[in-house]
Design an enzyme around this catalytic site. Structure first.
Site, PDB file in Angstrom:
ATOM      1  N   HIS A 123       1.353   2.060  -3.275  1.00 54.39           N
ATOM      2  CA  HIS A 123       0.269   2.842  -3.869  1.00 54.39           C
ATOM      3  C   HIS A 123       0.692   4.290  -4.052  1.00 54.39           C
ATOM      4  O   HIS A 123       0.224   4.968  -4.961  1.00 54.39           O
ATOM      5  CB  HIS A 123      -0.987   2.760  -3.003  1.00 54.39           C
TER       6      HIS A 123
ATOM      7  N   ASP B 272       0.882  -1.181   0.000  1.00 53.80           N
ATOM      8  CA  ASP B 272       0.000   0.000   0.000  1.00 53.80           C
ATOM      9  C   ASP B 272       0.914   1.224   0.000  1.00 53.80           C
ATOM     10  O   ASP B 272       1.981   1.179  -0.593  1.00 53.80           O
ATOM     11  CB  ASP B 272      -0.949  -0.042   1.206  1.00 53.80           C
TER      12      ASP B 272
END
Length: 539
Positions: A321, A287
């Site tokens: 991300h 992430d």
């Protein structure tokens, strides 16, 4: 042929710049040299013995005797949750592997905080609360055994990996697209606000979804003078490193490593902390890589603790991300943050700033310089106040609803980015504010951005683009401005023979200026979509 301008390379930011000298450096940790070897407390490096008590006993003894070093020697050390105490440096020797157990019964449910809200979670493998002068150092590896905690999407694995996962047991969704570690986890996916502490509920009310309440690998809460140095932190059940409401935090030469498909597998989330240095570290995670937070919605505003006085330098982020991220839980605010001399390779987004209505909070005085990016999947630079949502587009104009400004209205303002190079992205720059609260005073200078698309700027005020070279595949338009005002394009470079340099959309678009730019390279300078032609001036 693409033309470059020498002036582009010579330009220096004229604004007042935040530097390392302007940020309060974190106070250092200092430890006694006394060493407490965990083997003296009965620990065994056989990969079978659960050494939880031995390690915690060593920490408690070290703390009681005035502090020092708790040594994890070379070897394979299996353990349950470890709680760090004041004046203790947990030191992992070279070739030491500290492996947290896959026995979930060893992790009790405790009151904590997750994604900016008070919540019950499983006890973190590594934790400390109200401790002072603490550290985790060395050159060993800490493994959170995250694979036993996380759900996995079928599409993110090869067929061989998927088949091997199924051999571990667990539960597969009816459509065959998702693997869950247990029935308890599945119940959690069907529970409203799972884990969030609510009036009238006790800890026992959360027991049936215990497996769903994955712990962060490391949570330090309200600690002062914290050092993380040299160690590899990997395979976290959720976020990897989570300093929460801490002061004087130094993170140096660490490696945060999670599988790329690790759900919520952030690298480091610095939440409501002050005086922070993150340097010479590497992140390759599932992430966001390096993320700044300060609580969520009303709870975050009530806490009222911004993350502030932060320097991040000489770091590399691979899969993530976002390379450097603020939000979306930033309700307590973020300010005085300086990111420089960092490299992002293969991240979904490079510099990422996200929020949504309801968060509130002010993000301001954010500086970034000397950032290199390569193979960015989506945007190189993104500001988005519609996280979780995408407004409907009609005739190229987002159909956004104006709402009254209140405590839940977030604010992004006063950003200064200089000297950014990106080789490969879906879009160079994306800015999207709210109609009732424009993103404002964004200053972007000295950039070479190679991307499929150029710049999109929506619901923004006072945005300055200076010395920006756009190398794009799409050339109609290179730049799209929507319902924005006071936008300056100064010395903008772009592909020769671009079909359309600028598209201006929306009746609120006005005071758009382009100066010191060779607009004759474009077949058409501008197109107007619901915008008065007088909105654009060229000098």
């Amino acid at each position: 042929m693409i033309k470059y301008c020498l002036a582009f390379l010579m330009f220096t930011v004229s604004c007042t710049t935040l530097t390392a000298q302007n940020i309060k450096a974190p106070a250092p940790t200092v430890f006694k040299t006394d060493t407490f070897n965990i083997t003296s407390y009965g620990a065994r490096a056989d990969g079978l013995t659960l050494n939880t008590k031995s390690i915690n006993d060593a920490i408690a003894d070290c703390n009681k005797k005035g502090g020092g070093v708790v040594l994890i020697p070379q070897g394979f050390w299996l353990t349950g949750p470890i709680v760090l105490l004041s004046n203790v440096n947990l030191h992992l020797a070279k070739d030491a592997l500290l492996q947290f157990t896959d026995d979930k019964t060893q992790y009790k449910l405790v009151e904590g905080n997750y994604e900016g809200l008070p919540a019950y979670r499983n006890q973190s493998p590594l934790s400390a609360t109200n401790a002072e002068n603490i550290a985790i150092t060395g050159s060993g590896i800490i493994d959170g055994n995250g694979g036993v905690w996380r759900a996995v999407n079928h599409d993110k694995l090869s067929e061989t990996e998927w088949e091997n996962l199924l051999k571990k047991g667990g539960i597969v969704s009816d459509d065959g697209k998702q693997w869950y570690p247990s029935e308890s986890y599945v119940r959690g996916t069907k529970t409203k606000k799972p884990g969030v502490i609510e009036a009238g509920k006790t800890l026992n009310d959360y027991a049936s979804i215990k497996d769903f309440l994955r712990p962060n690998l490391l949570v330090f809460t309200k600690c002062k003078r914290v050092l993380l140095e040299g160690v590899t932190f990997q395979n976290s059940p959720a976020w990897c490193l989570h300093p929460l409401m801490c002061e004087d935090l130094t993170v140096r030469n660490i490696y945060a490593k999670n599988p790329w498909y690790a759900q919520n597998g952030d690298g480091i989330d610095v939440e409501s902390c002050s005086n922070v240095l993150i340097e010479n570290s590497t992140f390759d995670v599932g992430d966001d890589g390096i993320c700044i937070k300060s609580g969520r919605d009303e709870e975050g505003r009530k806490r009222g603790m911004p993350t502030q006085n932060v320097e991040i330098k000489n770091c590399v982020v691979y899969h993530a991300h976002g390379g450097f991220v603020i939000g979306s839980e930033m309700s307590g605010g973020a300010k005085n943050i300086y990111v420089h001399d960092c490299t992002f390779i293969g991240t979904d987004i490079g510099l990422r700033f996200k929020t949504v209505r309801g968060r509130g909070g002010v993000v301001e005085n954010i500086y970034a310089s000397d950032i290199n990016m390569k193979d960015i999947v989506n945007e190189a630079i993104l500001f988005d106040m519609y996280y979780f949502a995408s407004p409907k587009i009609v005739d190229g104009i987002p159909q956004v609803e104006y709402k009254p400004v209140d405590a839940g209205t977030p604010v992004f303002k006063d950003f200064y980015f200089d000297n950014v190079v990106c080789n490969g992205a879906s879009e160079a720059i994306f800015i999207r504010g709210l109609p009732e609260m424009h993103i404002s005073n964004i200053n972007l200078s000295n950039m070479v951005l190679q991307a499929n698309k150029g710049i999109e700027c929506s619901e923004a005020t006072g945005i300055n683009f200076k010395n920006i070279q756009l190398v794009t595949k799409e050339t109609s338009p290179v730049i799209h401005v929507i319902n924005s005002d006071k936008i300056l394009f100064d010395n903008i470079g772009y592909n020769d023979n671009a079909a359309l340099l600028m598209k201006l959309s929306g009746e609120k678009t006005k005071d758009i200026k382009i100066v010191n730019s060779n607009t004759s390279n474009a077949k058409q300078l501008a197109a107007f979509n619901g915008t008065e032609e007088s909105a654009l001036t060229k000098e």
